[in-house]
Design a protein around this motif. Structure first.
Motif, PDB file in Angstrom:
ATOM      1  N   TYR A  70      72.420 136.308 117.617  1.00  0.00           N
ATOM      2  CA  TYR A  70      73.140 136.959 118.551  1.00  0.00           C
ATOM      3  C   TYR A  70      74.078 136.178 119.297  1.00  0.00           C
ATOM      4  CZ  TYR A  70      69.235 140.209 117.943  1.00  0.00           C
ATOM      5  OH  TYR A  70      68.307 141.234 117.272  1.00  0.00           O
ATOM      6  N   TRP A  71      74.345 135.073 118.699  1.00  0.00           N
ATOM      7  CA  TRP A  71      75.726 134.016 119.278  1.00  0.00           C
ATOM      8  C   TRP A  71      75.205 133.383 120.578  1.00  0.00           C
ATOM      9  CZ3 TRP A  71      80.112 133.770 116.690  1.00  0.00           C
ATOM     10  CH2 TRP A  71      80.210 134.889 115.202  1.00  0.00           C
ATOM     11  N   ASP A  72      73.762 133.323 120.838  1.00  0.00           N
ATOM     12  CA  ASP A  72      73.419 132.559 122.021  1.00  0.00           C
ATOM     13  C   ASP A  72      73.187 131.320 121.944  1.00  0.00           C
ATOM     14  OD1 ASP A  72      73.962 134.730 123.722  1.00  0.00           O
ATOM     15  OD2 ASP A  72      71.819 135.545 123.423  1.00  0.00           O
ATOM     16  N   VAL A  73      73.444 130.235 122.733  1.00  0.00           N
ATOM     17  CA  VAL A  73      72.783 128.882 122.597  1.00  0.00           C
ATOM     18  C   VAL A  73      72.141 128.592 123.582  1.00  0.00           C
ATOM     19  CG1 VAL A  73      73.726 126.462 122.353  1.00  0.00           C
ATOM     20  CG2 VAL A  73      74.793 128.164 120.953  1.00  0.00           C
ATOM     21  N   VAL A  74      70.805 128.175 123.868  1.00  0.00           N
ATOM     22  CA  VAL A  74      70.253 127.645 125.000  1.00  0.00           C
ATOM     23  C   VAL A  74      70.414 126.396 125.159  1.00  0.00           C
ATOM     24  CG1 VAL A  74      67.936 127.639 126.163  1.00  0.00           C
ATOM     25  CG2 VAL A  74      68.394 129.679 124.535  1.00  0.00           C
ATOM     26  N   MET A  75      70.859 126.065 126.656  1.00  0.00           N
ATOM     27  CA  MET A  75      71.281 124.675 126.893  1.00  0.00           C
ATOM     28  C   MET A  75      70.033 123.725 127.502  1.00  0.00           C
ATOM     29  SD  MET A  75      74.349 124.836 125.714  1.00  0.00           S
ATOM     30  CE  MET A  75      74.723 123.379 126.219  1.00  0.00           C
ATOM     31  N   PRO A  76      70.219 122.534 127.246  1.00  0.00           N
ATOM     32  CA  PRO A  76      69.111 121.576 127.935  1.00  0.00           C
ATOM     33  C   PRO A  76      69.370 121.824 129.543  1.00  0.00           C
ATOM     34  CG  PRO A  76      70.356 120.297 126.355  1.00  0.00           C
ATOM     35  CD  PRO A  76      71.002 121.766 126.533  1.00  0.00           C
ATOM     36  N   GLY A  77      67.970 122.053 130.076  1.00  0.00           N
ATOM     37  CA  GLY A  77      67.979 122.197 131.714  1.00  0.00           C
ATOM     38  C   GLY A  77      67.911 123.615 131.903  1.00  0.00           C
ATOM     39  N   ALA A  78      67.956 124.669 130.937  1.00  0.00           N
ATOM     40  CA  ALA A  78      68.005 125.974 131.275  1.00  0.00           C
ATOM     41  C   ALA A  78      66.675 126.589 131.766  1.00  0.00           C
ATOM     42  CB  ALA A  78      68.179 127.020 129.909  1.00  0.00           C
ATOM     43  N   GLY A  94      70.669 124.003 121.928  1.00  0.00           N
ATOM     44  CA  GLY A  94      71.859 123.671 121.234  1.00  0.00           C
ATOM     45  C   GLY A  94      71.949 124.493 119.864  1.00  0.00           C
ATOM     46  N   ASN A  95      71.182 125.294 119.695  1.00  0.00           N
ATOM     47  CA  ASN A  95      71.242 125.898 118.248  1.00  0.00           C
ATOM     48  C   ASN A  95      71.554 127.408 118.426  1.00  0.00           C
ATOM     49  OD1 ASN A  95      70.386 126.051 115.301  1.00  0.00           O
ATOM     50  ND2 ASN A  95      69.221 127.783 116.016  1.00  0.00           N
ATOM     51  N   ARG A  96      72.605 127.732 117.822  1.00  0.00           N
ATOM     52  CA  ARG A  96      73.089 129.259 117.998  1.00  0.00           C
ATOM     53  C   ARG A  96      72.404 130.238 117.082  1.00  0.00           C
ATOM     54  NH1 ARG A  96      78.862 130.714 115.662  1.00  0.00           N
ATOM     55  NH2 ARG A  96      77.502 131.345 113.770  1.00  0.00           N
ATOM     56  N   ASP A  97      71.858 131.265 117.930  1.00  0.00           N
ATOM     57  CA  ASP A  97      70.853 132.248 117.240  1.00  0.00           C
ATOM     58  C   ASP A  97      71.789 133.292 116.535  1.00  0.00           C
ATOM     59  OD1 ASP A  97      71.379 134.061 119.110  1.00  0.00           O
ATOM     60  OD2 ASP A  97      69.595 133.545 120.004  1.00  0.00           O
ATOM     61  N   ILE A 140      48.485 140.862 126.919  1.00  0.00           N
ATOM     62  CA  ILE A 140      48.319 139.555 127.711  1.00  0.00           C
ATOM     63  C   ILE A 140      47.173 138.831 126.837  1.00  0.00           C
ATOM     64  CG2 ILE A 140      48.009 138.235 129.546  1.00  0.00           C
ATOM     65  CD1 ILE A 140      49.055 140.672 131.153  1.00  0.00           C
ATOM     66  N   ILE A 141      47.749 138.009 126.071  1.00  0.00           N
ATOM     67  CA  ILE A 141      46.660 137.235 125.094  1.00  0.00           C
ATOM     68  C   ILE A 141      46.260 135.876 125.728  1.00  0.00           C
ATOM     69  CG2 ILE A 141      47.302 138.488 123.206  1.00  0.00           C
ATOM     70  CD1 ILE A 141      48.799 135.979 122.356  1.00  0.00           C
ATOM     71  N   GLY A 142      46.796 135.437 126.627  1.00  0.00           N
ATOM     72  CA  GLY A 142      46.362 134.152 127.181  1.00  0.00           C
ATOM     73  C   GLY A 142      47.555 133.638 128.302  1.00  0.00           C
ATOM     74  N   ARG A 143      47.457 132.405 128.659  1.00  0.00           N
ATOM     75  CA  ARG A 143      48.337 131.778 129.595  1.00  0.00           C
ATOM     76  C   ARG A 143      48.742 130.416 128.913  1.00  0.00           C
ATOM     77  NH1 ARG A 143      43.824 132.145 132.839  1.00  0.00           N
ATOM     78  NH2 ARG A 143      45.115 132.700 134.867  1.00  0.00           N
ATOM     79  N   PHE A 144      50.076 130.248 129.314  1.00  0.00           N
ATOM     80  CA  PHE A 144      50.658 128.892 128.907  1.00  0.00           C
ATOM     81  C   PHE A 144      51.289 128.039 130.086  1.00  0.00           C
ATOM     82  CE2 PHE A 144      54.183 131.832 128.583  1.00  0.00           C
ATOM     83  CZ  PHE A 144      55.111 130.797 128.940  1.00  0.00           C
ATOM     84  N   THR A 145      51.319 126.847 129.792  1.00  0.00           N
ATOM     85  CA  THR A 145      52.150 125.830 130.800  1.00  0.00           C
ATOM     86  C   THR A 145      53.280 125.436 129.844  1.00  0.00           C
ATOM     87  OG1 THR A 145      51.013 123.877 130.049  1.00  0.00           O
ATOM     88  CG2 THR A 145      50.484 124.922 131.983  1.00  0.00           C
ATOM     89  N   ALA A 146      54.547 124.975 130.299  1.00  0.00           N
ATOM     90  CA  ALA A 146      55.672 124.647 129.620  1.00  0.00           C
ATOM     91  C   ALA A 146      56.328 123.683 130.141  1.00  0.00           C
ATOM     92  CB  ALA A 146      56.513 125.958 129.439  1.00  0.00           C
ATOM     93  N   GLU A 147      56.982 122.974 129.209  1.00  0.00           N
ATOM     94  CA  GLU A 147      57.945 121.690 129.631  1.00  0.00           C
ATOM     95  C   GLU A 147      59.075 121.685 128.760  1.00  0.00           C
ATOM     96  OE1 GLU A 147      56.435 117.655 128.529  1.00  0.00           O
ATOM     97  OE2 GLU A 147      54.970 118.888 127.507  1.00  0.00           O
ATOM     98  N   GLU A 148      59.961 121.057 129.208  1.00  0.00           N
ATOM     99  CA  GLU A 148      61.378 120.938 128.720  1.00  0.00           C
ATOM    100  C   GLU A 148      61.241 119.600 127.710  1.00  0.00           C
ATOM    101  OE1 GLU A 148      65.033 121.458 130.175  1.00  0.00           O
ATOM    102  OE2 GLU A 148      64.977 123.566 130.501  1.00  0.00           O
ATOM    103  N   THR A 149      61.590 119.538 126.576  1.00  0.00           N
ATOM    104  CA  THR A 149      61.559 118.300 125.577  1.00  0.00           C
ATOM    105  C   THR A 149      63.062 118.081 125.179  1.00  0.00           C
ATOM    106  OG1 THR A 149      61.385 119.203 123.396  1.00  0.00           O
ATOM    107  CG2 THR A 149      59.073 118.840 124.876  1.00  0.00           C
ATOM    108  N   LYS A 150      63.378 117.063 124.636  1.00  0.00           N
ATOM    109  CA  LYS A 150      64.926 116.965 123.998  1.00  0.00           C
ATOM    110  C   LYS A 150      65.200 118.039 123.346  1.00  0.00           C
ATOM    111  CE  LYS A 150      63.589 113.660 120.419  1.00  0.00           C
ATOM    112  NZ  LYS A 150      63.862 114.293 119.317  1.00  0.00           N
ATOM    113  N   ASP A 151      64.167 118.733 122.400  1.00  0.00           N
ATOM    114  CA  ASP A 151      64.339 119.740 121.398  1.00  0.00           C
ATOM    115  C   ASP A 151      64.608 121.096 121.838  1.00  0.00           C
ATOM    116  OD1 ASP A 151      64.543 117.803 119.341  1.00  0.00           O
ATOM    117  OD2 ASP A 151      62.361 117.666 119.480  1.00  0.00           O
ATOM    118  N   GLY A 152      63.721 121.141 122.981  1.00  0.00           N
ATOM    119  CA  GLY A 152      63.612 122.706 123.464  1.00  0.00           C
ATOM    120  C   GLY A 152      62.467 122.926 124.343  1.00  0.00           C
ATOM    121  N   LEU A 153      62.102 124.239 124.630  1.00  0.00           N
ATOM    122  CA  LEU A 153      61.026 124.602 125.494  1.00  0.00           C
ATOM    123  C   LEU A 153      59.601 124.593 124.847  1.00  0.00           C
ATOM    124  CD1 LEU A 153      60.216 125.564 128.368  1.00  0.00           C
ATOM    125  CD2 LEU A 153      60.332 127.880 127.187  1.00  0.00           C
TER     126      LEU A 153
END
Length: 336
Positions: free
Chosen positions: A177-185, A172-175, A210-223
């Motif tokens: 480049y005028w892009d807004v990433v939406m929840p669920g993206a 929900g934050n416009r950067d 390649i300096i590592g690996r990561f897991t990820a999850e969506e929160t209410k705020d972002g990725l």
């Protein structure tokens, strides 16, 4: 007053058409001319700061053309208006002119104008989506996207291989480049792989990035990503710089699968990113969005039975998997 809306791919001759048909006192809304008036040294592809100012000025002028009772005609050049924007033009009784001399002619004109590679890509997408019968065009869908964002360093320690947590995409934050990433993206792409490569600054052509690996999850705020560093010289140097607060930004890249331009009546346009194929994420130097947050950089003490501590991630190394397209990109990156 008559409102004229001029559609067509980049380098089709829209500006030439308008200049040949407009009156001396008519209102002309041409992004390239606005950017040059604001100081752009080139006729196309202005610097980022000028581009942002030109976008705002352009939309202000479009709103004047739509909403004001002008004594002269208005000419608006708009290559790919959204469906909602087209409805605004139609409701205003606009005459629509489509400038389309054909793909080969447009490509030749783009080459003669020395347009950048990005313009050539947009031309092809314009014609691809035209062939699919789309009423309005979305040239962002299918594009590679790279996003870099500022972060604030908090918890830091210095033992073992190390790990970090960071909010690398904010919903929900416009950067800039005028892009807004939406929840669920990221919801679908996170189901496609157990974890992802942690890459320094999008450097696909360098396997040491390649300096590592990561897991990820969506929160209410972002990725939110949780990454473990590899036991390599470069990875550990970057970890040290993050702990010292000298690297404070993060980036991610992938491919847009679904999105759309949004044109609020009381604000500036922005592009909603609704679905993304995530390829990688990692620290970098400078970015587009100031709203991300580095939650922590930490290390765990090495096990007594081993001189090297493995990154503490939910998934085992055997579970590390990526999409076929990313495997191909990473394979190509190590070929001399």
């Amino acid at each position: 007053m008559t409102l004229h809306v001029v559609l067509g791919p980049p380098a089709a001759g829209k500006s030439t058409f308008v200049q040949a048909n407009c009156g001396e006192e008519d209102l002309v809304v041409d992004y390239d001319l606005i950017a040059q008036a604001l100081g752009s040294p080139t006729s196309h592809d202005p610097p980022a700061g000028i581009a942002e100012a030109a976008r705002k000025a352009r939309w202000a002028a479009i709103n004047v053309a739509l909403d004001e009772d002008l004594d002269v005609d208005a000419w608006v050049i708009h290559s790919w208006p959204s469906e909602a924007q087209m409805k605004r033009y139609e409701d205003a009784g606009a005459e629509v002119h489509t400038i389309d001399p054909g793909l080969e002619t447009v490509l030749a004109q783009a080459e003669a104008d020395e347009r950048p590679a990005a313009t050539i890509e947009l031309i092809h997408k314009w014609y691809e989506q035209k062939e699919e019968g789309m009423k309005t065009l979305d040239l962002q869908v299918g594009s590679v996207i790279r996003k870099t964002m500022n972060a604030e360093v908090s918890k830091v320690s210095s033992e073992g291989n190390g790990s970090f947590e960071a909010l690398v995409a904010v919903f929900g934050n416009r950067d800039s480049y005028w892009d807004v990433v939406m929840p669920g993206a990221f919801e679908e792409t996170l189901k496609s792989a157990a974890d992802f490569p942690c890459l320094w600054a999008h450097q696909f052509n360098d396997e040491t990035a390649i300096i590592g690996r990561f897991t990820a999850e969506e929160t209410k705020d972002g990725l939110l990503v949780k990454a473990g560093f590899l036991d390599t010289e470069r990875a550990q140097r970057i970890r040290h710089l993050m702990q010292e607060g000298l690297i404070r930004e993060f980036s991610w890249s992938g491919k847009i699968r679904e999105g759309a331009w949004v044109h609020p009546e009381d604000g500036d346009e922005y592009y909603e990113i609704r679905k993304v194929d995530l390829w990688e994420a990692g620290p970098c130097f400078k970015g587009a969005n100031d709203a991300t947050e580095l939650i922590g950089v930490k290390s765990t003490p090495p096990r007594k039975t081993s001189p090297v501590e493995e990154p503490k991630l939910k998934a085992s190394p055997e579970a590390f998997s990526v999409s076929p397209s990313l495997k191909a990109r990473l394979a190509l990156s190590v070929i001399p």
